[in-house]
Design a protein around this motif. Structure first.
Motif, short mmCIF file in Angstrom:
data_model
loop_
_atom_site.label_atom_id
_atom_site.label_comp_id
_atom_site.label_asym_id
_atom_site.label_seq_id
_atom_site.Cartn_x
_atom_site.Cartn_y
_atom_site.Cartn_z
N THR A 61 0.94 -1.21 -0.06
CA THR A 61 0.01 -0.06 0.07
C THR A 61 0.91 1.28 0.05
O THR A 61 1.75 1.38 0.72
CB THR A 61 -0.92 -0.12 1.18
OG1 THR A 61 -1.84 -1.09 1.10
CG2 THR A 61 -2.00 1.29 0.90
N VAL A 62 0.58 2.10 -0.95
CA VAL A 62 1.39 3.21 -1.16
C VAL A 62 0.51 4.49 -0.68
O VAL A 62 -0.50 4.77 -1.28
CB VAL A 62 1.91 3.40 -2.66
CG1 VAL A 62 2.59 4.65 -2.82
CG2 VAL A 62 2.89 2.19 -3.02
N HIS A 63 1.01 5.21 0.23
CA HIS A 63 0.10 6.45 0.89
C HIS A 63 1.04 7.70 0.64
O HIS A 63 2.34 7.66 0.47
CB HIS A 63 0.23 6.35 2.48
CG HIS A 63 -0.12 5.04 3.02
ND1 HIS A 63 -1.55 4.67 3.31
CD2 HIS A 63 0.39 3.73 3.45
CE1 HIS A 63 -1.77 3.53 3.71
NE2 HIS A 63 -0.73 2.83 3.97
N THR A 64 0.24 8.48 0.14
CA THR A 64 0.61 10.03 -0.04
C THR A 64 -0.11 10.82 1.07
O THR A 64 -0.99 10.17 1.54
CB THR A 64 0.61 10.35 -1.48
OG1 THR A 64 -0.87 10.60 -1.63
CG2 THR A 64 1.09 9.43 -2.69
N GLU A 65 0.12 12.11 1.10
CA GLU A 65 -0.37 12.94 1.87
C GLU A 65 -2.26 12.88 1.55
O GLU A 65 -2.96 13.50 2.31
CB GLU A 65 0.10 14.52 1.92
CG GLU A 65 1.67 14.27 2.34
CD GLU A 65 1.91 15.60 2.28
OE1 GLU A 65 1.59 16.65 1.72
OE2 GLU A 65 3.21 15.97 3.21
N ASP A 66 -2.44 12.77 0.11
CA ASP A 66 -3.37 12.89 -0.36
C ASP A 66 -4.43 11.62 -0.38
O ASP A 66 -5.92 11.59 -0.46
CB ASP A 66 -3.85 13.85 -1.39
CG ASP A 66 -3.09 15.16 -1.42
OD1 ASP A 66 -3.32 15.71 -0.22
OD2 ASP A 66 -2.47 15.58 -2.27
#
Length: 114
Positions: A61-66
């Motif tokens: 799972t790749v999380h960014t700020e958005d």
């Protein structure tokens, strides 16, 4: 031609069970094979390099700020330069991926961090 045997590749283990291997590359781009143990997440970070992360085994799972996206086998995601992100293995199984960075970079990105 530059040949790099997987077993002879430079390795780095930023955290226990989170292994990275430097595959063939150049100053323009680098390839890093990695494995993440169950439940592991990299810290939120950013860097000058554009990045493509490919899931080779398991789920990442790749999380960014958005937003967040879960990659299954052979799925990929592109991260722009300076885009804050972290990569997590939220499953109970080992996950394996391949990161491509442009321009290329070395393991000093992790080893030189405070």
């Amino acid at each position: 031609m530059e040949y790099v045997a997987f077993d002879d590749a430079e390795t780095y283990e930023p955290d226990e069970g989170w292994q990275r291997r430097a595959l063939a590359g150049s100053d323009q781009f680098t390839f890093e094979w990695f494995e993440k143990p169950p439940g592991h997440s990299s810290p939120m970070h950013d860097h000058e390099n554009e990045q493509v992360c490919v899931c080779l085994q398991g789920e990442l799972t790749v999380h960014t700020e958005d937003e967040s996206v879960t990659l299954s086998e052979n799925d990929s995601v592109h991260l722009a330069s300076w885009e804050s992100h972290r990569v997590e293995n939220a499953s109970d199984e080992r996950a394996v991926g391949l990161d491509v960075f442009a321009p290329g970079r070395g393991f000093d990105f992790w080893t030189d961090r405070e």
